[in-house]
Design an enzyme around this catalytic site. Structure first.
Site, PDB file in Angstrom:
ATOM      1  N   LYS A 252      -6.390  33.690  13.832  1.00  0.00           N
ATOM      2  CA  LYS A 252      -6.498  32.368  14.463  1.00  0.00           C
ATOM      3  C   LYS A 252      -6.541  32.589  15.967  1.00  0.00           C
ATOM      4  CE  LYS A 252      -4.593  27.701  14.324  1.00  0.00           C
ATOM      5  NZ  LYS A 252      -4.856  27.261  15.676  1.00  0.00           N
ATOM      6  N   PHE A 342     -16.366  32.064  12.855  1.00  0.00           N
ATOM      7  CA  PHE A 342     -15.595  32.021  11.616  1.00  0.00           C
ATOM      8  C   PHE A 342     -16.241  31.215  10.490  1.00  0.00           C
ATOM      9  CE2 PHE A 342     -13.337  28.983  14.499  1.00  0.00           C
ATOM     10  CZ  PHE A 342     -13.585  27.799  13.809  1.00  0.00           C
ATOM     11  N   ARG A 419      -8.675  17.258   6.843  1.00  0.00           N
ATOM     12  CA  ARG A 419      -7.601  18.241   6.964  1.00  0.00           C
ATOM     13  C   ARG A 419      -7.042  18.427   5.561  1.00  0.00           C
ATOM     14  NH1 ARG A 419      -4.740  19.994  11.259  1.00  0.00           N
ATOM     15  NH2 ARG A 419      -5.308  18.316  12.669  1.00  0.00           N
ATOM     16  N   LYS A 425      -3.144  26.880   8.188  1.00  0.00           N
ATOM     17  CA  LYS A 425      -2.817  27.676   9.371  1.00  0.00           C
ATOM     18  C   LYS A 425      -1.387  28.168   9.312  1.00  0.00           C
ATOM     19  CE  LYS A 425      -2.280  23.489  12.074  1.00  0.00           C
ATOM     20  NZ  LYS A 425      -2.613  22.748  13.270  1.00  0.00           N
TER      21      LYS A 425
HETATM   22  P1  ATP Z   1      -4.264  23.784  16.621  1.00  0.00           P
HETATM   23  O1  ATP Z   1      -3.645  23.086  17.766  1.00  0.00           O
HETATM   24  O2  ATP Z   1      -3.289  24.489  15.758  1.00  0.00           O
HETATM   25  O3  ATP Z   1      -5.438  24.627  16.993  1.00  0.00           O
HETATM   26  P2  ATP Z   1      -6.024  21.789  15.550  1.00  0.00           P
HETATM   27  O4  ATP Z   1      -5.591  20.441  15.127  1.00  0.00           O
HETATM   28  O5  ATP Z   1      -6.876  21.902  16.747  1.00  0.00           O
HETATM   29  O6  ATP Z   1      -4.718  22.656  15.662  1.00  0.00           O
HETATM   30  P3  ATP Z   1      -6.284  22.883  13.006  1.00  0.00           P
HETATM   31  O7  ATP Z   1      -7.213  22.478  11.972  1.00  0.00           O
HETATM   32  O8  ATP Z   1      -4.907  22.435  12.814  1.00  0.00           O
HETATM   33  O9  ATP Z   1      -6.835  22.415  14.394  1.00  0.00           O
HETATM   34  O10 ATP Z   1      -6.294  24.441  13.146  1.00  0.00           O
HETATM   35  C1  ATP Z   1      -7.526  25.084  13.097  1.00  0.00           C
HETATM   36  C2  ATP Z   1      -8.001  25.365  14.503  1.00  0.00           C
HETATM   37  O11 ATP Z   1      -7.810  26.728  14.787  1.00  0.00           O
HETATM   38  C3  ATP Z   1      -9.473  25.134  14.602  1.00  0.00           C
HETATM   39  O12 ATP Z   1      -9.736  23.852  15.095  1.00  0.00           O
HETATM   40  C4  ATP Z   1      -9.974  26.219  15.533  1.00  0.00           C
HETATM   41  O13 ATP Z   1     -10.090  25.715  16.841  1.00  0.00           O
HETATM   42  C5  ATP Z   1      -8.884  27.237  15.552  1.00  0.00           C
HETATM   43  N1  ATP Z   1      -9.275  28.533  14.974  1.00  0.00           N
HETATM   44  C6  ATP Z   1      -9.090  29.739  15.558  1.00  0.00           C
HETATM   45  N2  ATP Z   1      -9.499  30.729  14.771  1.00  0.00           N
HETATM   46  C7  ATP Z   1      -9.949  30.175  13.637  1.00  0.00           C
HETATM   47  C8  ATP Z   1     -10.493  30.696  12.434  1.00  0.00           C
HETATM   48  N3  ATP Z   1     -10.649  32.002  12.237  1.00  0.00           N
HETATM   49  N4  ATP Z   1     -10.865  29.813  11.471  1.00  0.00           N
HETATM   50  C9  ATP Z   1     -10.712  28.487  11.651  1.00  0.00           C
HETATM   51  N5  ATP Z   1     -10.195  27.939  12.758  1.00  0.00           N
HETATM   52  C10 ATP Z   1      -9.817  28.757  13.757  1.00  0.00           C
END
Ligand code: ATP
Length: 589
Positions: A252, A342, A419, A425
Site C-alpha cells: 500500500k 496496481f 467500499r 487494507k
Molecule cells: P487511505 O486514507 O487509507 O488511503 P482511502 O479512503 O483513500 O484510504 P481506501 O480504499 O481506504 O482509500 O484505501 C485504498 C487506497 O490506498 C487507494 O485509494 C489508493 O490510493 C491507495 N493504494 C496504495 N497502494 C495501493 C494498492 N496496491 N492497491 C490499491 N490501493 C492502493
C-alpha cells in the site's frame, strides 16, 4: 420548461428536509422535463453545476462580478448592493431584492427558459481571455434583466456556487429510478453512474432510452470511473479469514492515487476524487505514453515521491510539497515521482471490470514495460499467514503504509464506486515520531543509478551489539546526502571496502560493497518498525523478525569523533521501540 417552474421546484426543495419528500419533488420535476436534453440541464442545475466536476469547467465569477451584473440589470449602484449583501449575507436574497425593485423599464422582457439560462451560464463558463470579465458581467446581466425576483435568487446562487439545495448525485439517481417506474431501479442507475459519473448524461439516457439504455452504459475513455475502495482489518489473520485464504497482497503505497486513461497518444490523469490532474504531472503523462504497451487502457496506480538515484520511496508529504508549487517543470526535477500500477480496468477496447483480479493483474504485468519511473505494484500470492506477515513488514520498511489485500476468487471483480471486502487494507498507523537522532555505522554500500551511476550512494547502516561485540543492520539510507557528501563518502569508504562480509557484521542483506565498520553517521527516521530483513534485535521482539528504521535520512553530520563501538546500541533501539509502542496504535502480531 420555463425557468420559473424550475425555480419554484428549487424553492420547494429548499423548504423540505425530508428525504423522501425531496425525492418525490425531484421525480415530479423529471416528469415535467420536456425532453431528455432538458432533463440533463435540469440535473446539472439542481446540483448547482453546469458539467460533471471532472471536466473542471467552472463559471469563474466572483461575488463582486455578480454584484456588477445585478447593478447593471437593476439600475442600482454596486456599492448599495454590496452594502446590502453585508447585511443579508446571501447573494441570492440580495439579487431577488434588487431585481424586484429594479429601476429599468421591463416592457420587452422575454420569459426565461431552462435552456436559455443553462446556455447563457455555459457561455459565461467558456468565456475566457482578455476582456472576458466584462463579457461575463454582461451575459449574466442579460439574464437578470429578464428574470423574475425568485429566478434571480437561484441564478445568483448558482453562479456564486452557493445553491445548496441539499440534493446530491445519489438523491437524483433515486428520483430518476422512481421516474422510470420504481425506486428499485436505483441500483441499476448507480451501477451505470459508477462507470460514467455524469449525472446529466445518466438523466438524459434514462429519459431517452429507459432502463435498457442505462444498462448499456459502458466505460468511456476520458471519463473517470468511480474508484474501488477498501475495507479495513487490524491483522493479517483477519484478512486471511475474510478472504478464506484466497488473496493477493499488494504494497500500500503512500502517495497519490491516479486513474490514468491512455487513448492512443492522449493521456488523462484523474485523482481519487475524479478531478482532472493531468496538467500537474507531465512526467507521468510521458512515462505512460512510452511504457504502457496498449493503444487504449485505463490503469490505476499510486504516484509516489522517490529518489531516482537510490530507488527509495519518500513520504507522502514530499509529494504534497510538489503539488503546492506552481513551477511544475522545476518540481519534476526536485521531487520526481514513480508510478506503481496496481490495477487495469480497460484494455484495448475491452472493459475488464468483471474480469477476476488475477487475470487483470496478468494483463497489467503484460502491458507495463517496467522502468524506475513505472512498475507494477509489489505483489505476492501468499500461501500462509506467516508469508503475509513478512510481506506486511517488508512493505512498511520500504516506506509503504502497509498492504492492500485483494480477494482472488472467481468473483473478484473491480467494484467501481464501492467500499467492500474484495479489497482490504491493513495499515500500520503510526503517530510517534522518533525525536532522537541515531549514530549508526556504515557496514555496506550500494551503487546509485542514473546521474549517480558508479557512485556509492546509499548505505547499509548498523547498530552496535555490546554483548556479542558485533554490528547488526537496521536500515539502508540514501536520503539526505548532498553531492559533496557523496563525493566525501566515496573517498572515505574506498580504503574500507572489503570483498567479503566483515567478521563482526551480522546481516541478511547483501550490499554491492561490504565496508569495514568504522564510519559513523548521524541519522534521523520517522519511527522504528518490525522488519524481516534487518538483524537488529532479531528474534528479540518477535520470532523471525528484527527492527528497522522507517524513512531514514542522513542529517549531514559525520561523527568522525565516534568510534563504531560508540554508535547507538541494539539495546537502545529496543528501548526506543518499546517506548514508541506506548504511543503507537500498533497492529499486534
Ligand atoms: P487511505 O486514507 O487509507 O488511503 P482511502 O479512503 O483513500 O484510504 P481506501 O480504499 O481506504 O482509500 O484505501 C485504498 C487506497 O490506498 C487507494 O485509494 C489508493 O490510493 C491507495 N493504494 C496504495 N497502494 C495501493 C494498492 N496496491 N492497491 C490499491 N490501493 C492502493
Amino acid at each position: 420548461m420555463k425557468f420559473l417552474t424550475l425555480a419554484k421546484y428549487f424553492q420547494r426543495l429548499e423548504e423540505t428536509s425530508a428525504r423522501l419528500e425531496m425525492i418525490q419533488i425531484l421525480t415530479n420535476l423529471f416528469v415535467e422535463a420536456a425532453s431528455p436534453a432538458e432533463a440533463r440541464m435540469i440535473a446539472y442545475l439542481t446540483l448547482g453545476e453546469l458539467h460533471p466536476p471532472y471536466t473542471g469547467l467552472e463559471l469563474g465569477m466572483s461575488e463582486k462580478l455578480i454584484i456588477r451584473s445585478i447593478a447593471m440589470a437593476s439600475g442600482y449602484d454596486s456599492k448599495a448592493i454590496e452594502k446590502r449583501l453585508g447585511e443579508v449575507g446571501d447573494i441570492g436574497k440580495v439579487a431577488e431584492e434588487f431585481i424586484g425593485k429594479r429601476k429599468q423599464a421591463t416592457l420587452f422582457t422575454q420569459e426565461l427558459t431552462v435552456e436559455r439560462v443553462y446556455k447563457t451560464l455555459d457561455k459565461i463558463a467558456r468565456t475566457a481571455g482578455e476582456g472576458s470579465v466584462d463579457d461575463k458581467v454582461k451575459l449574466l446581466a442579460s439574464l437578470f434583466v429578464d428574470a423574475k425576483p425568485i429566478e434571480a435568487r437561484y441564478i445568483a446562487r448558482i453562479v456564486d456556487g452557493a445553491l445548496r439545495l441539499g440534493v446530491a448525485d445519489m438523491t437524483l439517481l433515486e428520483a430518476l429510478a422512481s421516474r422510470l417506474g420504481s425506486r428499485e431501479y436505483k441500483s441499476v442507475l448507480e451501477e451505470a453512474y459508477n462507470v460514467v459519473p455524469d449525472i446529466g448524461y445518466i438523466a438524459e439516457v434514462a429519459l431517452d432510452k429507459g432502463l435498457d439504455g442505462i444498462k448499456e452504459i459502458d466505460i468511456q475513455l476520458g471519463i473517470p470511473i468511480r474508484p474501488m475502495l477498501a475495507e479495513r482489518v487490524k491483522s493479517p489473520e483477519e484478512a486471511w479469514e475474510k478472504t478464506h485464504g484466497m488473496l493477493a497482497a499488494d504494497f500500500k503505497y503512500d502517495g497519490e492515487r491516479m486513474q490514468i486513461h491512455k487513448d492512443h497518444d492522449k493521456v488523462h490523469i484523474f485523482s481519487r476524487r475524479l478531478e482532472n490532474i493531468t496538467y500537474q504531472f507531465p512526467d507521468v503523462v510521458e512515462i505512460v505514453k512510452k511504457h504502457v504497451k496498449a493503444d487504449t487502457a485505463i490503469i490505476e496506480g499510486e504516484a509516489v515521491a522517490f529518489n531516482p538515484e537510490t530507488g527509495e520511496l519518500r513520504p507522502f508529504q514530499e509529494l504534497m510539497r510538489r503539488k503546492r508549487k506552481h513551477d511544475i517543470h522545476r518540481m519534476i526535477e526536485e521531487i520526481p515521482v514513480t508510478l506503481r500500477v496496481f490495477d487495469v480496468v480497460y484494455h484495448d477496447g475491452k472493459n475488464l471490470l468483471k474480469t477476476p483480479f488475477p487475470e487483470r493483474r496478468k494483463i497489467l504485468e503484460e502491458i507495463i514495460e517496467e522502468d524506475d519511473y513505472i512498475k507494477p505494484s509489489e505483489l505476492i500470492y501468499p500461501k500462509e499467514i506467516k508469508e503475509l506477515w513478512e510481506f506486511f513488514m517488508l512493505a512498511i520498511e520500504n516506506g509503504c503504509e502497509g498492504l492492500v489485500i485483494k480477494y482472488t476468487g472467481p468473483e473478484s471483480v473491480y467494484q467501481a464506486g464501492a467500499r467492500g471486502w474484495l479489497w482490504i487494507k491493513l495499515k500500520r498507523d503510526y503517530r510517534a515520531e522518533l525525536t532522537d537522532t541515531l549514530d549508526l555505522v556504515v557496514v555496506g554500500a550500494f551503487y546509485g543509478r542514473g546521474r549517480k551511476g558508479g557512485l556509492l550512494s546509499s548505505f547499509l547502516m548498523a547498530v552496535y551489539d555490546k554483548e556479542e561485540d558485533v554490528f547488526k543492520t537496521v536500515c539502508k539510507v540514501g536520503t539526505g546526502f548532498k553531492d559533496e557528501d557523496l563525493t566525501q563518502m566515496n573517498e572515505t569508504l574506498k580504503p574500507l571496502i572489503v570483498d567479503h562480509k566483515p567478521a563482526r557484521v551480522v546481516a541478511k542483506i547483501e550490499p554491492d560493497k561490504w565496508i569495514e565498520p568504522q564510519v559513523v553517521l548521524e541519522i534521523t527516521a520517522a519511527e522504528i518498525t518490525l522488519s524481516p530483513i534487518h538483524t537488529c534485535a532479531y528474534n528479540e521482539v518477535q520470532e523471525d523478525v528484527g527492527l528497522a528504521l522507517r524513512f531514514p535520512r542522513f542529517t549531514g553530520r559525520y561523527r568522525f569523533d565516534k568510534a563504531p563501538e560508540d554508535a547507538t546500541t541494539e539495546d537502545e533501539i529496543v528501548e526506543m521501540y518499546k517506548r514508541q509502542r506506548h504511543t503507537v496504535e500498533d497492529v499486534n502480531p
